[in-house]
Design a protein around this motif. Structure first.
Motif, PDB file in Angstrom:
ATOM      1  N   VAL A 244       0.846  -1.188   0.000  1.00 16.41           N
ATOM      2  CA  VAL A 244       0.000   0.000   0.000  1.00 16.41           C
ATOM      3  C   VAL A 244       0.886   1.245   0.000  1.00 16.41           C
ATOM      4  O   VAL A 244       1.852   1.329   0.767  1.00 16.41           O
ATOM      5  N   TYR A 245       0.549   2.198  -0.842  1.00 14.83           N
ATOM      6  CA  TYR A 245       1.318   3.421  -0.991  1.00 14.83           C
ATOM      7  C   TYR A 245       0.530   4.604  -0.435  1.00 14.83           C
ATOM      8  O   TYR A 245      -0.674   4.736  -0.673  1.00 14.83           O
ATOM      9  N   PHE A 246       1.235   5.465   0.301  1.00 14.83           N
ATOM     10  CA  PHE A 246       0.653   6.640   0.924  1.00 14.83           C
ATOM     11  C   PHE A 246       1.466   7.875   0.540  1.00 14.83           C
ATOM     12  O   PHE A 246       2.664   7.793   0.322  1.00 14.83           O
ATOM     13  N   CYS A 247       0.803   9.010   0.532  1.00 13.65           N
ATOM     14  CA  CYS A 247       1.540  10.263   0.425  1.00 13.65           C
ATOM     15  C   CYS A 247       1.362  11.035   1.730  1.00 13.65           C
ATOM     16  O   CYS A 247       0.341  10.892   2.425  1.00 13.65           O
ATOM     17  N   HIS A 248       2.342  11.840   2.040  1.00 12.26           N
ATOM     18  CA  HIS A 248       2.297  12.598   3.285  1.00 12.26           C
ATOM     19  C   HIS A 248       3.450  13.592   3.281  1.00 12.26           C
ATOM     20  O   HIS A 248       4.524  13.296   2.766  1.00 12.26           O
ATOM     21  N   PRO A 249       3.246  14.770   3.854  1.00  5.29           N
ATOM     22  CA  PRO A 249       4.368  15.710   3.969  1.00  5.29           C
ATOM     23  C   PRO A 249       5.307  15.248   5.064  1.00  5.29           C
ATOM     24  O   PRO A 249       4.862  14.960   6.179  1.00  5.29           O
ATOM     25  N   PRO A 250       6.588  15.160   4.811  1.00  6.51           N
ATOM     26  CA  PRO A 250       7.520  14.645   5.818  1.00  6.51           C
ATOM     27  C   PRO A 250       7.720  15.572   7.002  1.00  6.51           C
ATOM     28  O   PRO A 250       8.194  15.135   8.042  1.00  6.51           O
TER      29      PRO A 250
END
Length: 114
Positions: free
Chosen positions: A92-98
């Motif tokens: 599963v792939y997620f995006c998020h600001p580090p």
């Protein structure tokens, strides 16, 4: 309300391509460093790619040369173009600001199998 919504995953054969999208609502991605991560149940989350606020990008060695991260500020969307996919990319792939405490989205499932 701030939300991140990932999409674009699916079933693809080894060697195939997918483009993942992450649409942000309730805030802007302009000037914000954003990243794609992937996580398999029971394992630690793994950073895949980062695009910094100034436009520079960074990729983990396992994905370097096979993925490209980009941002469309007009659409408030972050993309991950994935090529030459391998079965071990299945997860599963997620995006998020580090660097920001934004909420996590639900992710998008990528399955690489013949």
């Amino acid at each position: 309300q701030l939300q991140l919504a990932e999409s674009g995953g699916g079933l693809v054969q080894p060697g195939g391509s997918l483009r993942l999208s992450c649409t942000v609502t309730g805030s802007t991605v302009s000037g914000v460093s954003m990243a794609w991560y992937r996580q398999t149940l029971g394992k630690e989350r793994e950073l895949v790619a980062t695009i910094f606020g100034g436009g520079n990008t960074n990729y983990v060695d396992a994905m370097k040369g096979r993925v490209t991260i980009s941002t469309d500020t007009a659409k408030n969307t972050v993309y991950l173009q994935m090529n030459s996919l391998k079965p071990e990319d299945t997860t599963v792939y997620f995006c998020h600001p580090p660097f920001r405490p934004w909420p996590w989205g639900r992710g998008t499932q990528v399955t690489v199998s013949s």
